[in-house]
Write an enzyme that holds these catalytic residues in place. Structure first.
Site, PDB file in Angstrom:
ATOM      1  N   PHE A  31     -99.323  -6.696 -23.835  1.00 28.45           N
ATOM      2  CA  PHE A  31    -100.772  -6.756 -23.662  1.00 28.45           C
ATOM      3  C   PHE A  31    -101.425  -5.434 -24.050  1.00 28.45           C
ATOM      4  O   PHE A  31    -102.257  -4.899 -23.318  1.00 28.45           O
ATOM      5  CB  PHE A  31    -101.157  -7.163 -22.227  1.00 28.45           C
ATOM      6  CG  PHE A  31    -100.647  -8.504 -21.848  1.00 28.45           C
ATOM      7  CD1 PHE A  31    -101.318  -9.649 -22.254  1.00 28.45           C
ATOM      8  CD2 PHE A  31     -99.482  -8.635 -21.108  1.00 28.45           C
ATOM      9  CE1 PHE A  31    -100.837 -10.905 -21.918  1.00 28.45           C
ATOM     10  CE2 PHE A  31     -98.996  -9.885 -20.771  1.00 28.45           C
ATOM     11  CZ  PHE A  31     -99.663 -11.020 -21.175  1.00 28.45           C
ATOM     12  N   HIS A  32    -101.032  -4.938 -25.219  1.00 33.46           N
ATOM     13  CA  HIS A  32    -101.654  -3.722 -25.746  1.00 33.46           C
ATOM     14  C   HIS A  32    -101.370  -3.615 -27.250  1.00 33.46           C
ATOM     15  O   HIS A  32    -100.586  -4.373 -27.798  1.00 33.46           O
ATOM     16  CB  HIS A  32    -101.162  -2.464 -25.012  1.00 33.46           C
ATOM     17  CG  HIS A  32     -99.708  -2.165 -25.204  1.00 33.46           C
ATOM     18  ND1 HIS A  32     -98.737  -2.699 -24.398  1.00 33.46           N
ATOM     19  CD2 HIS A  32     -99.071  -1.393 -26.112  1.00 33.46           C
ATOM     20  CE1 HIS A  32     -97.552  -2.251 -24.788  1.00 33.46           C
ATOM     21  NE2 HIS A  32     -97.728  -1.456 -25.844  1.00 33.46           N
ATOM     22  N   ALA A  33    -102.051  -2.656 -27.859  1.00 29.04           N
ATOM     23  CA  ALA A  33    -101.825  -2.296 -29.261  1.00 29.04           C
ATOM     24  C   ALA A  33    -101.765  -0.777 -29.311  1.00 29.04           C
ATOM     25  O   ALA A  33    -102.078  -0.088 -28.329  1.00 29.04           O
ATOM     26  CB  ALA A  33    -102.956  -2.822 -30.144  1.00 29.04           C
TER      27      ALA A  33
END
Length: 134
Positions: free
Chosen positions: A49-51
């Site tokens: 749930f991130h970049a």
């Protein structure tokens, strides 16, 4: 959005298999950090749930399997990782999630830089706004 990474295998019929990951050969960047994720309490666990703004990673399931979802802001692709010598390059500016972990899942991640919290984009709306910038 992603690139399959297939590591060389040296197979010894009685003594196992050796897979090799070398900087700037099969791994398309200089390796600065290696970490692994394991001991999932349930198959319903979810991670990611991130970049990243600049970081590149190659991710492998070195034991068991899991589903990796990659999102470039326009399209999403799902990948079943279940082979210890076959990974996926996660480029910068790609939102990613991991789920559907098998009981014995161990994830290995090879990264292009050391940990830097300011490189993370942890909110999806912020991610979409970031990738729209020229």
């Amino acid at each position: 959005m992603h690139k399959p990474i297939i590591l060389q295998q040296i197979i010894d019929s009685s003594d196992g298999v050796l897979s090799i990951a070398e900087s700037e050969d099969k791994i398309p960047f200089q390796i600065k950090r290696v970490y692994y994720i394991y001991d999932f309490k349930t198959s319903k666990s979810k991670r990611g749930f991130h970049a990243h703004k600049k970081l590149q990673q190659v991710i492998f399931a070195i034991s068991g399997f899991f589903t990796l979802t990659l999102d470039n802001g326009k399209e999403k692709t799902n990948h079943l990782l279940n082979n210890p010598n076959k990974g996926i390059l996660i480029d910068k500016k790609i939102w990613h999630t991991m789920e559907n972990f098998s009981d014995n899942c161990i994830i290995l991640v090879i990264a292009s830089d050391t940990f830097n919290e300011s490189d993370y984009i942890r909110n999806y709306t912020d991610f979409i706004n970031f990738i729209k910038k020229p």
